[in-house]
Design an enzyme around this catalytic site. Structure first.
Site, short mmCIF file in Angstrom:
data_model
loop_
_atom_site.label_atom_id
_atom_site.label_comp_id
_atom_site.label_asym_id
_atom_site.label_seq_id
_atom_site.Cartn_x
_atom_site.Cartn_y
_atom_site.Cartn_z
N SER A 1 48.00 37.82 47.78
CA SER A 1 47.06 38.16 46.64
C SER A 1 47.72 37.85 45.30
O SER A 1 47.15 37.25 44.36
CB SER A 1 46.51 39.81 46.70
OG SER A 1 45.83 39.95 45.56
N TRP B 1 48.07 34.06 45.12
CA TRP B 1 46.70 33.59 44.94
C TRP B 1 46.26 33.30 43.60
O TRP B 1 45.96 32.47 42.94
CB TRP B 1 45.49 34.58 45.66
CG TRP B 1 44.39 34.02 45.33
CD1 TRP B 1 43.45 33.10 46.19
CD2 TRP B 1 43.46 34.28 44.43
NE1 TRP B 1 42.31 32.94 45.85
CE2 TRP B 1 42.30 33.69 44.57
CE3 TRP B 1 43.35 35.02 43.01
CZ2 TRP B 1 41.08 33.52 43.72
CZ3 TRP B 1 42.15 35.25 42.23
CH2 TRP B 1 41.08 34.32 42.68
N HIS B 2 46.66 34.28 42.49
CA HIS B 2 46.47 34.32 41.14
C HIS B 2 47.37 33.30 40.15
O HIS B 2 46.64 32.64 39.30
CB HIS B 2 46.91 35.73 40.60
CG HIS B 2 45.84 36.63 40.87
ND1 HIS B 2 45.99 37.49 41.90
CD2 HIS B 2 44.26 36.93 40.09
CE1 HIS B 2 45.03 38.29 42.04
NE2 HIS B 2 43.94 38.14 41.05
N GLY B 3 48.28 32.75 41.03
CA GLY B 3 49.08 31.65 40.23
C GLY B 3 50.50 31.39 40.85
O GLY B 3 51.00 32.09 41.57
N PHE C 1 42.90 30.45 37.81
CA PHE C 1 43.01 30.57 39.07
C PHE C 1 42.29 29.90 40.00
O PHE C 1 42.45 29.92 41.25
CB PHE C 1 42.91 32.13 39.41
CG PHE C 1 43.83 33.17 38.44
CD1 PHE C 1 45.15 32.68 38.15
CD2 PHE C 1 43.18 34.39 37.97
CE1 PHE C 1 45.72 33.41 37.20
CE2 PHE C 1 43.80 35.06 37.38
CZ PHE C 1 45.13 34.70 36.79
#
Lengths: 360, 463
Positions: free
Chosen positions: B319, B322-324, B463
């Site tokens: 997670s 996933w954001h960056g 994102f």
């Protein structure tokens, strides 16, 4: 029935606004009309209060001026006209007519951000190209991606090899015709705002909001910074030391070398295309001249670097010693006085080209 | 085309009005599909090709999965996942991987360097990739039938209200709504518009105002006093919430106007009394995506305590990244993983929360979450560390936080209004016509006079 009519009217209205605001040609024609009229549908103030006043809408700094404040005199020069002058310039120079320049046989102005630049050189005359750019875009324009466009679009034969060193953005290499880009005007939001809300009679509301922000929260709206004495507006990007446009963000030796190398590449390219000489004219940010403390010295460092091949129209030194107000308080551009000093420098160069065969 | 742009407002008006005038569902789908393409292309029009590629791959994969059995079925699913993850990894993580490899080479004094690619991340890539994967996985699990009508499937991926920043939808929720139009409903239109206005309020009145201070404080964290750093952390917590949930509100409202119900993405996360509750209320569509497609397939809590903890860590690490493509996101995810494993607490539904009884827990959870947001916002780990040590060492420095004290108090006031309204009045239904007119016109006036219009993008777009 009425409901249906209203719905269709709104659909047509919406599509019309989107179309007009997307089309560069239509917007140009509309703005030519609206910017000059005092009628209720006009946007007279946009043109006459200054571009930063129109970002900030601060009543206190409002200073009305007319576009006719720019006076274009015929230079006192009676010599030959052996020079064709090509100006690759931005908003500082696009209003200057050919009559302001000395000894010019033909004058061509090309918007510096144009994607396709073609010059028709006349080899019976001296062909001089001036690259004029506001200081705030020098690092971006000559240091990076946009340079690629200029050289690429007008590059020929042997110069093709030099293109490879410029960075390319991958999306740009997808097989899309340019015409698709016409549907997606990056300035569409400014254009919609202009078409829907930029009317002289609506300015009172904007001023009310801006005054509230200024008086209660002590800040100007938009991308504008008020000077400490409250008398001058600056573009925030020219002050924010984290941005490349800023007069205060440090310029490393490596970056300077990169800009110089790119300028030299441009120089070699256009000389090979047939230009007799190229000149670089960097117009200092207002804050560079008005608040020089902490200045990153971009212009003097570039101008004094012996590696630079391109010749210079040095207005920075002239402005430093000028005893007159050069920039408008509510606009990012110069006053007539600032412009006249610049034209004078250009004319000195043009006279030399007309009077002598060789110029240092 | 940002939601907080005039272009979007005009676009939305035109598309919605035409939508209501069309008579067949197929034509409505075509309209929304064309509109969604235009919406996406207005960011970087060339990137529609990437979206088209993954959409076509997943459309074909869905049909092939449904028609196959056994190993072939699995093979088609894997092919689809590789295509999606491949695009995601290439555009989002390639340079990050190269960066780390180069750093490792430098550790061994190697002068060799792998060149970087000069690529720009397609907007909303992580969102629509996850939504597309959700479809093929559900078809593989036989919980969803493959969609044979290509425009309907393409619209499932590209539906403009949730295309670039979610909510990350599930096929079971969206596809039936696209296949069967439920008709014009004035109550939905009203509710949708008031929800959109609420989203705009959170974005332009709160988030973009807080951004003025947050950007200044984070950019000058070495010179700012510890009080300023604390204020920056708190303000950023509300900025990111109002920015992201505001976007979701606008998207959900825009879809609701057309009688399409998107899933909820936030449920008062800062009133969560513990970290487990926080994650059941924050970015729900992503948390539930990881729960359904990663945590449960890994075994969830069915294979003993050690594996449960491992699974939680995996989910939170994924997670985070996933954001960056930055270690700051990885650390942020890891630390949330630690908290969720060792200090989980019980999930408390917003409707059952007793605010007074849980006040201390709510405050403590907020403080921890706010502290971890610093990793999320910081430029790199060094910056985050400097910021956090600045707080705990009571750093001396400037009290300039980029806005004046009046605006700071005003910010706290509007944050209070927002929290109170979402706690007390979570619904957006206004039944009385006159009240509705007053609400809408009042909100428009508030948005204009108190909104900050500085062309700020939504944080989650990156994102």
């Amino acid at each position: 029935m009425l409901k249906k009519t209203v719905i269709y009217a709104l659909i047509i209205f919406g599509i019309g606004v989107l179309y007009i605001s997307t089309s560069r040609d239509v917007m140009w024609r509309i703005s030519q009309e609206r910017n000059e009229t005092d009628a209720w549908w006009g946007a007279h103030d946009v043109n006459h209060l200054g571009d930063m006043v129109n970002l900030a809408y601060l009543d206190d700094i409002k200073q009305f001026h007319s576009s006719r404040d720019y006076a274009f005199h015929k230079p006192e020069y009676n010599g030959s006209s052996n020079v064709n002058l090509y100006m690759n310039g931005d908003s500082y120079t696009f209003k200057i007519p050919d009559t302001a320049f000395a000894g010019v046989n033909r004058y061509e102005y090309v918007w510096i951000y144009s994607k396709h630049i073609k010059y028709n050189l006349d080899t019976t005359k001296k062909n001089i190209l001036i690259l004029e750019n506001a200081e705030r875009y020098v690092r971006i324009f000559f240091g990076g991606l946009d340079l690629f466009k200029i050289v690429y679009d007008s590059a020929k034969g042997p110069h093709q090899a030099s293109i490879a060193k410029f960075p390319k953005v991958y999306y740009a290499s997808f097989p899309f015709p340019d015409s698709i880009g016409a549907f997606f005007n990056p300035n569409i939001n400014q254009n919609i705002e202009y078409n829907l809300f930029n009317y002289n009679f609506l300015n009172g509301i904007r001023i009310a909001k801006a005054s509230f922000n200024y008086k209660v929260f002590n800040r100007a709206s938009g991308n504008v910074q008020i000077s400490e004495d409250g008398k001058q507006l600056f573009l925030k990007e020219t002050i924010d030391s984290k941005r490349q446009e800023s007069s205060y963000s440090p310029v490393s030796d490596e970056e300077l070398t990169n800009i110089i190398n790119n300028l030299n590449t441009i120089y070699d390219h256009y000389r090979a295309e047939g230009f007799d000489e190229l000149y670089l004219a960097m117009i200092p940010n207002p804050v560079t001249i008005i608040n020089p403390e902490g200045y990153n010295q971009l212009i003097p460092r570039l101008q004094n670097d012996p590696r630079l091949k391109i010749k210079l129209i040095d207005i920075y030194s002239t402005y430093q010693n000028a005893d007159t107000v050069l920039y408008r308080p509510g606009d990012s551009h110069w006053y007539n006085s600032g412009m006249q000093l610049w034209i004078k420098e250009v004319n000195k160069m043009l006279v030399k080209w007309n009077d002598t065969t060789e110029v240092n | 085309m940002l939601f907080n742009s005039l272009q979007f407002l005009i676009f939305f008006l035109v598309v919605t009005l035409i939508f209501f005038r069309l008579r067949t569902q197929r034509s409505r789908i075509m309209l929304l599909l064309v509109a969604s393409c235009y919406f996406y292309m207005s960011f970087v029009y060339q990137y529609i090709l990437i979206l088209a590629f993954t959409t076509i791959v997943d459309y074909i994969a869905g049909i092939l999965i449904e028609k196959s059995e056994g190993r072939k079925r699995k093979a088609w699913l894997i092919a689809s996942i590789i295509a999606n993850v491949g695009v995601l990894v290439f555009y989002k993580y390639f340079n990050f991987l190269v960066d780390n490899i180069n750093d490792t080479l430098h550790l061994f004094d190697s002068s060799r360097e792998i060149p970087y690619l000069n690529i720009i991340l397609p907007i909303g890539l992580s969102f629509h990739t996850f939504q597309a994967m959700s479809y093929t996985i559900e078809v593989y699990w036989r919980k969803q039938k493959a969609e044979y009508h290509f425009p309907t499937y393409a619209l499932y991926v590209m539906f403009y209200p949730q295309l670039v920043a979610g909510p990350i939808e599930r096929p079971q929720n969206i596809l039936p709504q696209l296949q069967q139009y439920k008709g014009y409903d004035i109550n939905n239109i009203r509710e949708g518009i008031s929800r959109m206005l609420w989203g705009y309020f959170k974005k332009v009145v709160i988030a973009d105002r807080l951004a003025l201070a947050v950007d200044h404080i984070f950019a000058n964290s070495e010179q700012t006093s510890w009080v300023g750093l604390c204020v920056g952390g708190i303000l950023y917590s509300f900025q990111i919430y109002c920015d992201f949930s505001g976007y979701s509100d606008i998207g959900i409202g825009a879809a609701r106007v057309m009688n399409i119900k998107l899933m909820e993405n936030f449920k008062q996360p800062y009133l969560a009394p513990n970290i487990t509750s926080f994650w059941s209320r924050w970015h729900i569509s992503l948390s539930s995506w990881f729960r359904d497609y990663v945590y449960i397939p890994l075994g969830g809590n069915r294979k003993g305590e050690t594996k449960r903890k491992r699974n939680i860590f995996v989910v939170f690490l994924l997670s985070g990244f996933w954001h960056g493509a930055n270690w700051t996101f990885g650390i942020w995810g890891f630390l949330h993983g630690v908290l969720a494993t060792f200090l989980p607490g019980k999930k408390v539904a917003p409707s059952k929360l007793k605010f007074g009884r849980n006040a201390i827990n709510i405050l403590a959870t907020f403080c921890v979450v706010a502290l971890l947001w610093i990793f999320f916002r910081a430029e790199n780990i060094g910056h985050a560390w400097q910021y956090i040590t600045g707080i705990f060492t009571l750093q001396d420095g400037s009290y300039n936080i980029g806005i004046n004290i009046t605006e700071l108090w005003f910010s706290f006031f509007v944050i209070g209004v927002m929290l109170w309204r979402e706690y007390k009045l979570p619904e957006h239904k206004i039944n009385s016509r006159s009240k509705y007119i007053v609400y809408v016109s009042g909100m428009i006036a508030v948005l204009y006079f108190f909104g900050v219009f500085e062309e700020n993008q939504f944080i989650y777009f990156q994102f």
